[in-house]
Design an enzyme around this catalytic site. Sequence first.
Site, PDB file in Angstrom:
ATOM      1  N   LYS A 147      36.656  34.364  51.916  1.00  0.00           N
ATOM      2  CA  LYS A 147      35.483  35.043  52.475  1.00  0.00           C
ATOM      3  C   LYS A 147      34.483  35.340  51.362  1.00  0.00           C
ATOM      4  O   LYS A 147      34.824  35.385  50.168  1.00  0.00           O
ATOM      5  CB  LYS A 147      35.877  36.336  53.184  1.00  0.00           C
ATOM      6  N   ASP A 176      40.850  43.825  53.547  1.00  0.00           N
ATOM      7  CA  ASP A 176      40.232  42.558  53.949  1.00  0.00           C
ATOM      8  C   ASP A 176      41.097  41.750  54.921  1.00  0.00           C
ATOM      9  O   ASP A 176      40.629  40.759  55.482  1.00  0.00           O
ATOM     10  CB  ASP A 176      39.935  41.679  52.721  1.00  0.00           C
TER      11      ASP A 176
END
Length: 286
Positions: free
Chosen positions: A10, A135
């Site tokens: 990401k 995350d």
Amino acid sequence: MKTELKAYAKINLFLDILGKLENGYHSLFMVMQSVGIYDLVSVESADGEITLGVSRPGIPCDGKNTAVKAAKLFFEETGIKGGAKIYIEKAIPHEAGLAGGSADAAAVLCALNELYSAGLTAPELCKIGLKVGSDVPFCIVGGTCLAQNTGGILSPLSPLKNISVLIAKPEKGVSTKWAYEQADSVYLYHPDRVRMLDCCEKGDLKGICKYAGNVFEQVVEVPERVEIKRIMRESGSMLCQMSGSGPSIFGLFDSEDKARKALEEVRRICPETYLTEVCGSGTEKV
């Protein structure tokens, strides 16, 4: 039984620290985007034991690894008696601000949910994942999302499409724990999250690039950052910014040709540089 998943990295289009909570964690406001760099995570059901192998040396394979933590939590939370044999073919850089460890944990949770027919929904997997790291829930869902508080509140946003992404990973890694300690020690300038969120909802790419920001750039020093950004801008990037707590710098490009031009120059000062694209999922079965 065995399954394999791609665990995507990401980038943070926006990262703001709103404050420190009583439990010691931080309340965050992040716009996160999955990108096409991925680890290949293989998970096989086993009898009672959790083992891990990793292709890259120097990465712990014991209980400190997020993939092992995720597997242990899966069995604890579901009450299922079982084990897992995990192998990770690493491609996402380590300590890079790209959620490599979180992506692996997300893939392990998704794989075990399938292998053991646990029937957990995405929100239920995210709840377990949040206990591994902030995350992990996003890495389960993927795409383009707003992540709030400690990472467990996710809201889908208008997806980005047809965007080339150049990611440069300087040699020296950054400890996330250290980065938060630095952020806690100074006054931070907070980027405009209201306008950023409005642009994200409208799918206004120009506005997203205008209002993007990452507060960690104020406290994490990356010696190569200025030069990497200069090359990306001069090559036509719409946005260049640090991801997570660093040190990786990414650039968004509206054409692959512009990104390739920047790739050649950036690699002269940062050999570990990747050309990829945005993608719409956090994990994908092979």
